[in-house]
Design an enzyme around this catalytic site. Structure first.
Site, PDB file in Angstrom:
ATOM      1  N   GLU A 143      -3.912   9.400  -7.454  1.00 30.82           N
ATOM      2  CA  GLU A 143      -4.283   8.038  -6.830  1.00 30.82           C
ATOM      3  C   GLU A 143      -3.945   8.612  -5.283  1.00 30.82           C
ATOM      4  OE1 GLU A 143      -5.382   4.297  -5.590  1.00 30.82           O
ATOM      5  OE2 GLU A 143      -5.241   5.314  -7.820  1.00 30.82           O
ATOM      6  N   GLU A 168      30.004   7.674  13.014  1.00 33.73           N
ATOM      7  CA  GLU A 168      29.159   6.610  13.664  1.00 33.73           C
ATOM      8  C   GLU A 168      29.162   5.590  12.655  1.00 33.73           C
ATOM      9  OE1 GLU A 168      27.710   7.182  16.523  1.00 33.73           O
ATOM     10  OE2 GLU A 168      28.670   8.973  16.475  1.00 33.73           O
ATOM     11  N   ASP A 172       7.702   5.039   1.545  1.00 31.83           N
ATOM     12  CA  ASP A 172       7.324   6.428   1.550  1.00 31.83           C
ATOM     13  C   ASP A 172       8.388   7.543   1.897  1.00 31.83           C
ATOM     14  OD1 ASP A 172       4.734   5.104   0.955  1.00 31.83           O
ATOM     15  OD2 ASP A 172       4.451   4.871   3.008  1.00 31.83           O
ATOM     16  N   GLU A 193      26.930   3.348  12.023  1.00 32.49           N
ATOM     17  CA  GLU A 193      25.909   3.301  11.473  1.00 32.49           C
ATOM     18  C   GLU A 193      25.638   4.144  10.490  1.00 32.49           C
ATOM     19  OE1 GLU A 193      24.974   5.739  15.203  1.00 32.49           O
ATOM     20  OE2 GLU A 193      26.037   4.036  14.663  1.00 32.49           O
ATOM     21  N   ASP A 236      30.191   1.203  17.968  1.00 34.24           N
ATOM     22  CA  ASP A 236      29.439   2.131  18.011  1.00 34.24           C
ATOM     23  C   ASP A 236      29.920   3.546  17.102  1.00 34.24           C
ATOM     24  OD1 ASP A 236      27.934   4.326  19.035  1.00 34.24           O
ATOM     25  OD2 ASP A 236      29.056   4.628  20.869  1.00 34.24           O
TER      26      ASP A 236
END
Length: 458
Positions: A214, A333, A40, A335, A448
């Site tokens: 829908e 970062e 979503d 991540e 990190d």
């Protein structure tokens, strides 16, 4: 967690039914997130970045088992930074379950996250509002009770040029209400939008649902035209759309945006313009173990037709092209990821995020890294409660040219951090960078952030 069940599979990932020719996982950029299942998508453009808000399908789900929402961001549409989960069911004391599809909008220096959840008191789906002062949260319950409740789902919010905001939602019906400028109250009554076949297409085989509409509406305005892009038919769903000259219609059905495809019987649209391009977000079941209840968000770039209509968009594994490059000479970062194999992200002790649970051979791909005339050294912030390991800096692929190797020591704890550095050679021009993690058995270390230094630091 996700990688516990599928470690080693991502490296050989075959994304079924997405394209006639499937590239290797090392070069794929769709789905956007590989560390957890996401669903979503709700993109927001803010201050030169795209913030992507998603739901989170739990591993091994056999229903829409969703307990939290997540947020990712990118400045180039390919390298996405994981900001974790800034809002969950526990944010709303009155919510019982079902952290389903929502959307975030920015106004008044705040960020408002409209989400459907099951109201503990009534057992019905209701629309809650989270609020934050940062696009990455944390979000708190703005009201302490539902903003609206009629048992239906999938809110989308649109702010018109005159400042009037509208909240739309619904399955099986379609509703709207005019929001006040505080974004947490409304004026007038909740109004039902007529679902006519001229407005939303004709569905066959279901007398109770005569139109294609829908769920999952996504309403926006572009060049004076209002668009309502929505999940159509069921099941499996495709993405259709309608247009109007006003925010409440009357709507005219315009056709298919994305045909039924992608190993998930649901889909959910999100549409933005960013850095001169137009982007369509959706979800499918493309990751290992993926399907209708374990979905993954993806994105495609597209161009509107000259008359403003939307072309038919097909799912790909390649995803959107990179918009710009990534600067390795500023802190990045860990991540921030274009593609990964085997890694997980987690909340760090300082409140940020880190990458962890690294086994031998796991890797992170960062796309389009602009090294210029050359990097000379690499530094990373690392921690290890085990014996540590190594970070191999590979160019072009997980087994590509080795530009450097940093040794990570034992630090005495998974959140006991130290900085390691190592020399680098051969990292020039703009290249895809792979951080490949190697060492012994078991988890090696956490990382990190990282940063290069060089002769042409930008």
């Amino acid at each position: 967690m996700f990688r516990r069940s599928f470690a080693g599979l991502l490296c050989a990932l075959a994304l079924v039914a997405l394209s006639a020719v499937t590239p290797s996982a090392a070069h794929a950029d769709n789905p956007i997130v590989q560390t957890v299942y996401t669903a979503d998508p709700a993109p927001l453009v803010y201050n030169g970045r795209v913030y992507l808000y998603t739901g989170h399908d739990e591993d091994n789900s056999t229903w829409f088992t969703m307990k939290e929402w997540r947020v990712y961001s990118s400045s180039d549409m390919v390298n996405w930074t994981d900001h974790g989960s800034p809002m969950s069911l526990t944010t709303f004391s009155w919510a019982k379950s079902d952290a389903w599809a929502g959307q975030v909008v920015a106004r008044n220096g705040k960020f408002y996250w409209y989400v459907p959840v099951t109201n503990r008191a009534t057992g019905r789906m209701a629309i809650g509002v989270g609020v934050a002062t940062s696009p990455t949260g944390p979000f708190t319950d703005a009201l302490g009770h539902p903003l609206a409740e009629n048992g239906e789902i999938d809110p989308t919010v649109f702010i018109d040029d005159n400042g009037q905001a509208y909240l739309y939602w619904g399955n099986p019906n379609l509703w709207y209400v005019r929001l006040n400028t505080d974004m947490i109250s409304y004026s007038g009554s909740v109004t039902q939008i007529p679902l006519t076949t001229s407005g939303f297409g004709t569905r066959t085989g279901d007398a109770s649902r005569p139109t294609l509409y829908e769920e999952g509406p996504w309403v926006y305005k572009r060049n004076g035209l209002y668009y309502n892009v929505f999940a159509a038919k069921c099941c499996s769903e495709f993405i259709g759309y309608s247009t109007a000259t006003g925010p409440t219609g009357p709507w005219t059905y315009r056709g298919t945006v994305m045909p039924t495809q992608g190993s998930s019987f649901t889909n959910h649209p999100g549409v933005i313009d960013f850095n001169g391009g137009s982007y369509f977000f959706y979800h499918n079941g493309a990751l290992p173990g993926g399907g209708g209840f374990t979905r993954s968000v993806a994105v495609e770039k597209f161009t509107y037709n000259s008359d403003g209509t939307i072309p038919t968009i097909t799912m790909t594994t390649g995803g959107a092209p990179q918009s710009g490059t990534l600067n390795p000479y500023v802190r990045q970062e860990a991540e921030t990821i274009a593609w990964s194999s085997g890694v997980e992200t987690e909340r760090a002790a300082d409140g940020g995020m880190n990458v962890g649970y690294l086994d031998n051979g796991d890797y992170i791909k960062v796309k389009g890294v602009a090294f210029g005339t050359g990097a000379t050294s690499f530094s990373a912030r690392v921690a290890s409660a085990a014996s540590g390991g190594r970070i191999e800096l590979r160019l072009g692929s997980p087994t590509g040219t080795l530009a450097g190797t940093c040794t990570v020591p034992a630090t005495g704890g998974w959140q006991t951090w130290t900085t390691v550095s190592c020399p680098v050679s051969g990292a020039t021009g703009t290249r895809d960078l792979y951080l490949r993690f190697t060492g012994g058995s078991g988890y090696l270390f956490n990382i990190d952030w990282w940063q290069f230094a060089g002769t042409s630091m930008r």
